[in-house]
Design an enzyme around this catalytic site. Structure first.
Site, short mmCIF file in Angstrom:
data_model
loop_
_atom_site.label_atom_id
_atom_site.label_comp_id
_atom_site.label_asym_id
_atom_site.label_seq_id
_atom_site.Cartn_x
_atom_site.Cartn_y
_atom_site.Cartn_z
N SER A 151 0.83 -1.21 0.00
CA SER A 151 0.00 0.00 0.00
C SER A 151 0.86 1.26 0.00
CB SER A 151 -0.91 0.03 1.23
OG SER A 151 -1.61 1.27 1.25
N LYS A 205 -4.23 -6.84 3.49
CA LYS A 205 -4.27 -5.68 2.58
C LYS A 205 -5.70 -5.38 2.15
CE LYS A 205 -2.96 -2.39 -0.23
NZ LYS A 205 -3.89 -2.18 -1.26
N HIS A 208 -7.28 -3.62 4.94
CA HIS A 208 -6.71 -2.26 4.92
C HIS A 208 -7.51 -1.39 3.95
CE1 HIS A 208 -4.33 0.69 2.66
NE2 HIS A 208 -3.61 0.89 3.74
N ASN A 209 -7.78 -1.93 2.78
CA ASN A 209 -8.53 -1.15 1.79
C ASN A 209 -9.97 -0.92 2.23
OD1 ASN A 209 -6.18 -1.36 0.30
ND2 ASN A 209 -7.25 -1.66 -1.63
N GLU A 212 -9.83 1.81 4.49
CA GLU A 212 -9.59 3.00 3.65
C GLU A 212 -10.93 3.53 3.09
OE1 GLU A 212 -6.44 2.45 0.63
OE2 GLU A 212 -7.94 3.01 -0.86
N ARG A 310 -20.71 4.28 -2.17
CA ARG A 310 -20.10 4.46 -3.50
C ARG A 310 -21.06 3.94 -4.57
NH1 ARG A 310 -13.53 3.49 -3.66
NH2 ARG A 310 -13.05 4.47 -1.67
C1 6PG Z 1 -3.27 1.43 -1.50
C2 6PG Z 1 -4.58 1.67 -2.17
C3 6PG Z 1 -4.59 1.05 -3.51
C4 6PG Z 1 -5.70 1.59 -4.39
C5 6PG Z 1 -6.91 0.77 -4.34
C6 6PG Z 1 -8.21 1.46 -4.07
O1 6PG Z 1 -3.32 0.86 -0.43
O2 6PG Z 1 -2.24 1.83 -2.04
O3 6PG Z 1 -5.60 1.09 -1.42
O4 6PG Z 1 -4.57 -0.32 -3.36
O5 6PG Z 1 -5.87 2.93 -4.32
O6 6PG Z 1 -6.90 0.17 -5.58
O7 6PG Z 1 -8.92 1.55 -5.21
P1 6PG Z 1 -10.46 1.75 -5.40
O8 6PG Z 1 -10.87 2.92 -4.55
O9 6PG Z 1 -10.51 2.08 -6.85
O10 6PG Z 1 -11.14 0.50 -5.09
#
Ligand code: 6PG
Length: 498
Positions: A151, A205, A208-209, A212, A310
């Site tokens: 990431s 990961k 993590h996303n 995010e 989203r």
């Molecule tokens: C990271 C990000 C990276 C990317 C994702 C999110 O950790 O560097 O999470 O993996 O930005 O692909 O993408 P989306 O918002 O398009 O799902």
């Protein structure tokens, strides 16, 4: 030596066509040279490693070498066979291609030219179940496989990402020091550690996303409320976020939010955010997180609301039709000044704590199910730098797990319990205001509902159990006796042991 197997030493780059036999000279190889792959290759080279580079089309390889060849020692290769030949033993290759079929194709091609004991690292955003499958398939061929979540976006890849490698510990021993050396460092500690076996790195990961997504949604709701209720325009709001970034909320996502809000559109002279179409995209990792959470039975409501928000933003026909729906009586507070701004900050902080607590619960459940034995404090440690969710408050998560590695929920840690106690009144006021103002705040409300759900002594689940027993004889447990019970609903309504 083949004609295309050329070594580009930084000292001889001026006349970069000098060819030497480079067979077995590269410490690591990177295949897949889109921005992330190129930047990681450059990062390795800058750390003093000799890096073999390969791409399906040589245009990207040459662009990398022409533009950034001076970063260090690269070995240019054209075919997978040349790429393999350039690597020293045991070979270490990092695959940075699109998740899914393209990753399978490259892994298979590498496996065909690699020898027993060589190591393939998949640094893409792979689905963890694919990683489990690939690790198994490679192990059967004697090839060591590491699924590494990476990431940090483009900048992190170059300057130091957060790296989450999963696979056999013995394989990590070989590549771990290299990965740690290119990772971000916080207080001298690398943002890279061995996560666990097979798919654990990509699982982590993925979550993590998911976090995010949740963090971004919550920030979006804060923006919406500050604008819709307090009337703060994007320019001045950038200052609010900059101020927030000096306190508990200090994080990369808050920092870039201020940057985006402050950006003026060259064409219109207004805020850039006002000319960006309000439909959020997604590549799938958030969705995967929610699907996995459903399977594991872990409520990741903050992440789920973020994914659905989203999706709602992109539901064009429904939004078009929805524009004419009545709002009912809506009102905004007559005064929404500094106190409201502070309430929103606290609601954001509290909801963010919930998002992390839920994400860590999901990781705990998967770790148990797959026997990964993930050290949750280590995750907080390696997420402090390099990655998209890097935030000062990860230090508190780290400390919480250091004090009690068996924490049942992050919310039980004294620091977070106190933080929530400090925020909860503001949080309730913000959710109430959002509802009365007719501003959607699914992230804030779902987080508060989760918090209240955990706090509640007697949940209506008791009634649901009664309903299930009524229509399906699904039985229920009693609060005062052991065993399962069933009421004879269509008979005399006496209770029997099931
Ligand atoms: C990271 C990000 C990276 C990317 C994702 C999110 O950790 O560097 O999470 O993996 O930005 O692909 O993408 P989306 O918002 O398009 O799902």
């Amino acid at each position: 030596m083949t004609s295309s197997t050329l070594k580009f030493m930084s000292t001889e780059r001026e006349d970069a066509q000098t060819a030497t036999d480079i067979t077995g000279t590269a410490d690591i190889g990177v295949t897949g040279l889109a921005v992330m792959g190129s930047n990681i290759a450059r990062n390795f080279a800058r750390r003093g490693y000799t890096v073999a580079v390969h791409n399906r089309s040589t245009g990207k390889t040459d662009a990398l070498l022409n533009e950034h060849g001076s970063d260090g020692d690269f070995v240019r290769t054209e075919s997978i066979a040349e790429f393999a030949a350039a690597l020293n033993s045991p070979r270490r290759a990092l695959v940075m291609v699109q998740a899914g079929a393209p990753t399978d194709a490259v892994i298979d091609a590498l496996a065909d030219v690699f020898d027993e004991g060589d190591i393939i690292i998949d640094g893409g955003n792979a689905l963890y179940t694919d990683t489990i499958r690939r690790e198994k398939a490679m192990a059967e061929r004697g090839i060591r496989f590491i699924g590494a979540g990476i990431s940090g976006g483009e900048e992190g890849a170059l300057e130091g990402p957060s790296i989450m490698p999963g696979g056999p510990a013995s394989s990590y021993e070989v590549v771990g020091p290299m990965l740690e050396s290119i990772s971000a460092k916080v207080d001298g500690t690398p943002c890279c550690t061995h996560i666990g076996d097979d798919g654990s790195g990509h699982f982590v990961k993925m979550v993590h996303n998911g976090i995010e997504y949740s963090d971004m949604q919550l920030i979006g709701e804060a923006y919406h409320l500050l604008r819709g209720v307090a009337g703060i325009e994007p320019g001045p709001m950038a200052e609010v976020f900059r101020d927030w970034n000096t306190g508990e909320l200090d994080s990369y996502l808050i920092e870039i939010t201020a940057e985006v809000l402050a950006q003026v559109d060259a064409d219109t002279g207004g805020p850039l955010v006002d000319v960006i179409v309000d439909r959020a995209g997604q590549k799938g990792t958030g969705r995967w997180t929610v699907k996995s959470a459903l399977d594991l039975g872990v409520p990741v409501t903050g992440i789920a609301e973020a994914v659905f928000a989203r999706a709602l933003s992109s539901s064009v026909p429904q939004r078009e039709a929805g524009k004419s729906l009545p709002s009912g009586t809506v009102s905004t507070p007559s005064e929404a000044g500094a106190e409201f701004v502070e309430d929103v900050r606290k609601a954001l902080y509290a909801s963010k704590i919930i998002a992390y607590a839920q994400g860590f619960d999901q990781i705990t459940a998967a770790s148990t199910e797959h026997g990964w034995d993930i050290a949750r404090g280590d995750l907080a440690t390696i997420w402090r730098g390099g990655c998209i969710i890097r935030a000062k408050f990860l230090n508190h998560i780290r400390e919480a797990y250091a004090q009690n590695p068996e924490l049942p929920t992050l919310l039980a840690a004294p620091y977070f319990a106190e933080a929530l106690a400090d925020c909860v009144d503001s949080w309730r006021r913000v959710v109430t205001t959002a509802v009365t103002a007719g501003i959607p705040a699914p992230g804030f409300s779902a987080a508060l509902a989760y918090y209240d759900g955990l706090r509640t002594d007697r949940l209506p689940a008791a009634l649901i159990q009664g309903q299930r027993d009524f229509f399906g004889a699904h039985t229920y447990l009693r609060t005062d006796r052991d065993g399962s019970f069933h009421t004879l609903w269509s008979g005399d309504r006496s209770e029997v042991r099931a």
